[in-house]
Design a protein around this motif. Sequence first.
Motif, PDB file in Angstrom:
ATOM      1  N   PHE A 187       0.799  -1.189  -0.081  1.00  0.00           N
ATOM      2  CA  PHE A 187       0.057   0.099   0.137  1.00  0.00           C
ATOM      3  C   PHE A 187       0.988   1.247  -0.012  1.00  0.00           C
ATOM      4  CE2 PHE A 187      -2.114  -3.415   2.242  1.00  0.00           C
ATOM      5  CZ  PHE A 187      -3.406  -3.732   1.542  1.00  0.00           C
ATOM      6  N   LEU A 188       0.438   2.446  -0.751  1.00  0.00           N
ATOM      7  CA  LEU A 188       1.055   3.647  -0.685  1.00  0.00           C
ATOM      8  C   LEU A 188       0.069   4.602  -0.309  1.00  0.00           C
ATOM      9  CD1 LEU A 188       3.786   5.194  -1.286  1.00  0.00           C
ATOM     10  CD2 LEU A 188       2.969   5.491  -3.680  1.00  0.00           C
ATOM     11  N   VAL A 189       0.361   5.333   0.575  1.00  0.00           N
ATOM     12  CA  VAL A 189      -0.602   6.710   1.003  1.00  0.00           C
ATOM     13  C   VAL A 189      -0.011   7.896  -0.030  1.00  0.00           C
ATOM     14  CG1 VAL A 189      -1.407   7.906   2.876  1.00  0.00           C
ATOM     15  CG2 VAL A 189      -0.823   5.648   3.246  1.00  0.00           C
ATOM     16  N   ILE A 190      -1.165   7.897  -0.917  1.00  0.00           N
ATOM     17  CA  ILE A 190      -0.640   8.920  -1.714  1.00  0.00           C
ATOM     18  C   ILE A 190      -1.176  10.355  -1.232  1.00  0.00           C
ATOM     19  CG2 ILE A 190      -1.285  10.016  -4.078  1.00  0.00           C
ATOM     20  CD1 ILE A 190      -1.755   7.095  -4.720  1.00  0.00           C
ATOM     21  N   SER A 191      -2.092  10.591  -0.515  1.00  0.00           N
ATOM     22  CA  SER A 191      -2.377  11.960   0.041  1.00  0.00           C
ATOM     23  C   SER A 191      -3.426  11.466   1.559  1.00  0.00           C
ATOM     24  CB  SER A 191      -3.212  12.821  -0.611  1.00  0.00           C
ATOM     25  OG  SER A 191      -4.563  12.480  -1.016  1.00  0.00           O
ATOM     26  N   GLY A 192      -3.248  12.468   2.353  1.00  0.00           N
ATOM     27  CA  GLY A 192      -3.978  12.249   3.631  1.00  0.00           C
ATOM     28  C   GLY A 192      -3.368  11.449   4.611  1.00  0.00           C
ATOM     29  N   CYS A 213      -8.117  10.405   2.736  1.00  0.00           N
ATOM     30  CA  CYS A 213      -6.784   9.853   2.364  1.00  0.00           C
ATOM     31  C   CYS A 213      -6.995   8.872   0.918  1.00  0.00           C
ATOM     32  CB  CYS A 213      -6.453   9.000   3.356  1.00  0.00           C
ATOM     33  SG  CYS A 213      -6.893   7.358   3.503  1.00  0.00           S
ATOM     34  N   VAL A 214      -5.872   8.951   0.276  1.00  0.00           N
ATOM     35  CA  VAL A 214      -5.933   8.165  -0.995  1.00  0.00           C
ATOM     36  C   VAL A 214      -4.889   7.168  -0.846  1.00  0.00           C
ATOM     37  CG1 VAL A 214      -5.709   8.249  -3.483  1.00  0.00           C
ATOM     38  CG2 VAL A 214      -6.655  10.139  -2.385  1.00  0.00           C
ATOM     39  N   VAL A 215      -5.188   6.063  -1.035  1.00  0.00           N
ATOM     40  CA  VAL A 215      -4.407   5.035  -0.897  1.00  0.00           C
ATOM     41  C   VAL A 215      -4.490   4.008  -2.226  1.00  0.00           C
ATOM     42  CG1 VAL A 215      -3.971   2.932   0.616  1.00  0.00           C
ATOM     43  CG2 VAL A 215      -4.966   4.858   1.737  1.00  0.00           C
ATOM     44  N   LEU A 216      -3.304   3.631  -2.722  1.00  0.00           N
ATOM     45  CA  LEU A 216      -3.061   2.776  -3.801  1.00  0.00           C
ATOM     46  C   LEU A 216      -2.644   1.469  -3.180  1.00  0.00           C
ATOM     47  CD1 LEU A 216      -2.796   2.418  -6.858  1.00  0.00           C
ATOM     48  CD2 LEU A 216      -0.084   2.763  -6.455  1.00  0.00           C
ATOM     49  N   ALA A 217      -3.415   0.365  -3.583  1.00  0.00           N
ATOM     50  CA  ALA A 217      -3.169  -0.859  -3.134  1.00  0.00           C
ATOM     51  C   ALA A 217      -2.872  -1.839  -4.193  1.00  0.00           C
ATOM     52  CB  ALA A 217      -4.480  -1.530  -2.532  1.00  0.00           C
ATOM     53  N   MET A 218      -1.978  -2.730  -3.754  1.00  0.00           N
ATOM     54  CA  MET A 218      -1.384  -3.773  -4.982  1.00  0.00           C
ATOM     55  C   MET A 218      -1.218  -5.017  -4.275  1.00  0.00           C
ATOM     56  SD  MET A 218       1.500  -0.759  -5.887  1.00  0.00           S
ATOM     57  CE  MET A 218       1.229  -0.191  -4.256  1.00  0.00           C
ATOM     58  N   SER A 219      -1.461  -6.179  -5.088  1.00  0.00           N
ATOM     59  CA  SER A 219      -1.372  -7.540  -4.517  1.00  0.00           C
ATOM     60  C   SER A 219      -1.149  -8.510  -5.820  1.00  0.00           C
ATOM     61  CB  SER A 219      -2.430  -7.733  -3.793  1.00  0.00           C
ATOM     62  OG  SER A 219      -3.542  -8.209  -4.626  1.00  0.00           O
TER      63      SER A 219
END
Length: 185
Positions: free
Chosen positions: A82-87, A124-130
């Motif tokens: 996960f990467l928190v992009i904002s917030g 908040c904006v979170v990018l999730a990858m799996s």
Amino acid sequence: MIPEAPPEQTEAGLVGVGGGWFVLNAREASWNDRPGRKSVSFTGQTEFESDTYFPQLGVNLAVLEPGEPNSMYHWETETEAFLVISGEALLIVEGQERPLRQWDFVHCPPKTEHVIVGAGEGPCVVLAMSSRENQEFGPYGAYTVDEVARRHGACPEEETQDAGVAYASVPDSMASPYREGWLPG
């Protein structure tokens, strides 16, 4: 040569399909909308799309209001990141709370119990990858009970591998086009 697979237009926006390469802007994509949580899946919104077109990698973008979890507390047989992009957000991992802020990266090896909950004063904006490489071998994970996650409304009533049971109290998401203001900038 790998062919281009242009996204297809739906009522709610563009959707990536096919086995080729493509470019898809998040603001033009088909979103999933429910109170407190908006998300877009770049690599398959349905099980069929995920399994057929994107069997190796899952990528999702979520906009979480404060107090809103991105999922139920769970573990998977696959690595997740996960990467928190904002917030700001709160990571609940292995029963512990860890505050997250913009540009924090979270790595969860297979079988790590976790959930991310929106925090702070705004979304908040979170990018999730799996990875999806081993999901076909099942069971690919479980939704687990944790008291810390329960305090944040982010765990099922009982441990289960059934997503329908785990999310029984969560409103269904509706397909929606992007609405101005969901993403920063």
